[in-house]
Design a protein around this motif. Sequence first.
Motif, PDB file in Angstrom:
ATOM      1  N   ILE A   1       0.958  -0.972  -0.081  1.00 57.73           N
ATOM      2  CA  ILE A   1       0.189   0.086  -0.028  1.00 57.73           C
ATOM      3  C   ILE A   1       0.680   1.284   0.083  1.00 57.73           C
ATOM      4  CG2 ILE A   1      -1.755   1.133   1.210  1.00 57.73           C
ATOM      5  CD1 ILE A   1      -2.752  -1.407   0.515  1.00 57.73           C
TER       6      ILE A   1
ATOM      7  N   PHE B   1       0.622   5.225   0.474  1.00 56.91           N
ATOM      8  CA  PHE B   1      -0.053   6.375   0.769  1.00 56.91           C
ATOM      9  C   PHE B   1       0.596   7.676   0.473  1.00 56.91           C
ATOM     10  CE2 PHE B   1      -3.758   4.412   2.678  1.00 56.91           C
ATOM     11  CZ  PHE B   1      -3.330   3.427   3.254  1.00 56.91           C
TER      12      PHE B   1
ATOM     13  N   PRO C   1      -7.419   7.630  -6.634  1.00 57.92           N
ATOM     14  CA  PRO C   1      -8.414   8.487  -6.478  1.00 57.92           C
ATOM     15  C   PRO C   1      -9.010   9.136  -7.770  1.00 57.92           C
ATOM     16  CG  PRO C   1      -6.381   9.485  -5.725  1.00 57.92           C
ATOM     17  CD  PRO C   1      -6.096   8.049  -6.097  1.00 57.92           C
TER      18      PRO C   1
ATOM     19  N   TYR D   1     -12.952   5.971  -6.287  1.00 57.54           N
ATOM     20  CA  TYR D   1     -11.791   5.526  -6.587  1.00 57.54           C
ATOM     21  C   TYR D   1     -11.676   4.531  -7.676  1.00 57.54           C
ATOM     22  CZ  TYR D   1      -8.999   7.587  -2.902  1.00 57.54           C
ATOM     23  OH  TYR D   1      -8.234   8.475  -2.088  1.00 57.54           O
TER      24      TYR D   1
ATOM     25  N   ASN E   1     -12.544   6.236  -0.513  1.00 55.93           N
ATOM     26  CA  ASN E   1     -11.580   6.660   0.088  1.00 55.93           C
ATOM     27  C   ASN E   1     -10.467   5.311  -0.122  1.00 55.93           C
ATOM     28  OD1 ASN E   1     -11.812   4.960   2.458  1.00 55.93           O
ATOM     29  ND2 ASN E   1     -13.168   6.615   3.125  1.00 55.93           N
ATOM     30  N   ALA E   2      -9.055   5.435   0.308  1.00 61.35           N
ATOM     31  CA  ALA E   2      -7.982   4.513  -0.035  1.00 61.35           C
ATOM     32  C   ALA E   2      -8.391   3.446   1.054  1.00 61.35           C
ATOM     33  CB  ALA E   2      -6.738   5.072   0.218  1.00 61.35           C
ATOM     34  N   HIS E   3      -8.933   3.581   2.125  1.00 64.22           N
ATOM     35  CA  HIS E   3      -9.262   2.523   3.123  1.00 64.22           C
ATOM     36  C   HIS E   3     -10.185   1.781   2.526  1.00 64.22           C
ATOM     37  CE1 HIS E   3      -9.562   0.686   7.144  1.00 64.22           C
ATOM     38  NE2 HIS E   3     -10.755   0.870   7.141  1.00 64.22           N
TER      39      HIS E   3
ATOM     40  N   LYS F   1      -8.747  -0.800  -0.091  1.00 64.47           N
ATOM     41  CA  LYS F   1      -8.096  -1.856   0.699  1.00 64.47           C
ATOM     42  C   LYS F   1      -9.044  -2.928   1.364  1.00 64.47           C
ATOM     43  CE  LYS F   1      -4.732  -1.937   4.588  1.00 64.47           C
ATOM     44  NZ  LYS F   1      -4.062  -1.256   5.645  1.00 64.47           N
TER      45      LYS F   1
ATOM     46  N   ILE G   1      -2.030   0.906  -4.259  1.00 70.53           N
ATOM     47  CA  ILE G   1      -3.272   1.734  -3.947  1.00 70.53           C
ATOM     48  C   ILE G   1      -2.783   3.084  -3.509  1.00 70.53           C
ATOM     49  CG2 ILE G   1      -5.235   1.920  -2.290  1.00 70.53           C
ATOM     50  CD1 ILE G   1      -5.135  -1.151  -1.743  1.00 70.53           C
TER      51      ILE G   1
ATOM     52  N   ASP H   1      -3.404   7.017  -2.128  1.00 75.15           N
ATOM     53  CA  ASP H   1      -4.525   7.613  -1.213  1.00 75.15           C
ATOM     54  C   ASP H   1      -4.519   9.075  -1.498  1.00 75.15           C
ATOM     55  OD1 ASP H   1      -5.938   8.485   0.646  1.00 75.15           O
ATOM     56  OD2 ASP H   1      -4.782   7.805   2.527  1.00 75.15           O
TER      57      ASP H   1
END
Length: 344
Positions: A11, A13, A52, A57, A178-180, A183, A196, A198
């Motif tokens: 990941i 960010f 994003p 996303y 959102n990125a969370h 995931k 990924i 963020d």
Amino acid sequence: MGTRRRRVSVIHFISKLDKWDDPGMANISNSTQVEINKAAQALKDGHLVAFPTETVYGLGADATNEKAVRRVYSVKARPTDHPLIIHVSSINQLGKWAIDIPEYAIRLAEEFWPGPMTLILQRGVVAKDFVTGGQENIGVRVPAHPVALGILSEFEKYGGFGIAAPSANRFGAVSPTNAHAVKEELGIYLQPSDLILDGGQSFIGIESTIINCTGDYPTILRPGAVTTEMIEGIKGFKAPMCISGSTVKASGSFQSHYSPRAKVLLDVNPEPGDGFIAMSDLPTPKGAIRLANPGDVEQYARDFYMALREGDRRHLKKITIVQPIGGGLATAIRDRCMRAAAGD
Ligand code: TXA
Ligand code: MG
């Protein structure tokens, strides 16, 4: 879901960017630029990159790389006859993907790109069956998020033609904003070399308006933040608009889509223990669990998918939604409410 998280391999960010609507003004830090370059390189090497956009996303792949595109379908568990949207950095790239582009489509692109609008056009030779689901048409969009635009320009510098990117969720599920959430949705299906990115919370929160431009006049296949009213407001633009069923295949136009695991009920009184989504001027009925409290329709759209996810995170059995009224963006939100409710 602990196992899911542990199995996520890589990941990356990057710093949050909060200006989606004016990419020229966006302040992309050096470290963000480094991540953008890495992402473009990863795409060129045939890996997948979730990134994003201002709507939701996307799960991106080099749109000319059959193997990479096939992985997008398998990570999403999406049937291969459902076409992917091609993302490009500007209107100048449109000719790479589409031919016989009608005048009115150019007008729309000039007016609303970069932005939350996808145009369906006659495909050019670069658009192969593996990305169009065998259709003769291709969906193209220039997103407005600075990270997405950064990746696209960098990717094009490497000789890339465009990034195929559906929403980064499993087929039929709620789009991540959102990125969370990406995931959570796809982490276990991605590989160590995938990324990924963020870029913060998606500013709009629901998917782009899809406009079919293969006929004599444009028709909206999926309503979004570019609204009928906005299109009709273009000076000298008289083309009639309608939301149509069509021979063109749009998976988002299936009844059941964008659905959480919870059962979704529209415009009924919630029972105690139900999730509750409504405008902030409506008080929370006794015993209901407030999942979103938006003060206007823009906030409603931004919060909507997050609220559905939150309901699932809390293992709620039911979510009751009071739909927003009016035209414009409210029309698009009601479309998503209807599809979420058609889920079971
Ligand atoms: O906002 C968006 O459009 C997001 C972001 C990532 O750009 N993308 C997105 O893609 O929502 P997806 O694949 O989740 O939804 C796109 C919809 C699908 O229902 C697909 O069937 C339809 O657009 N679509 C794509 N290409 C098409 C084509 N050539 N003809 C008709 N429908 C098409
Ligand atoms: Mg989708």
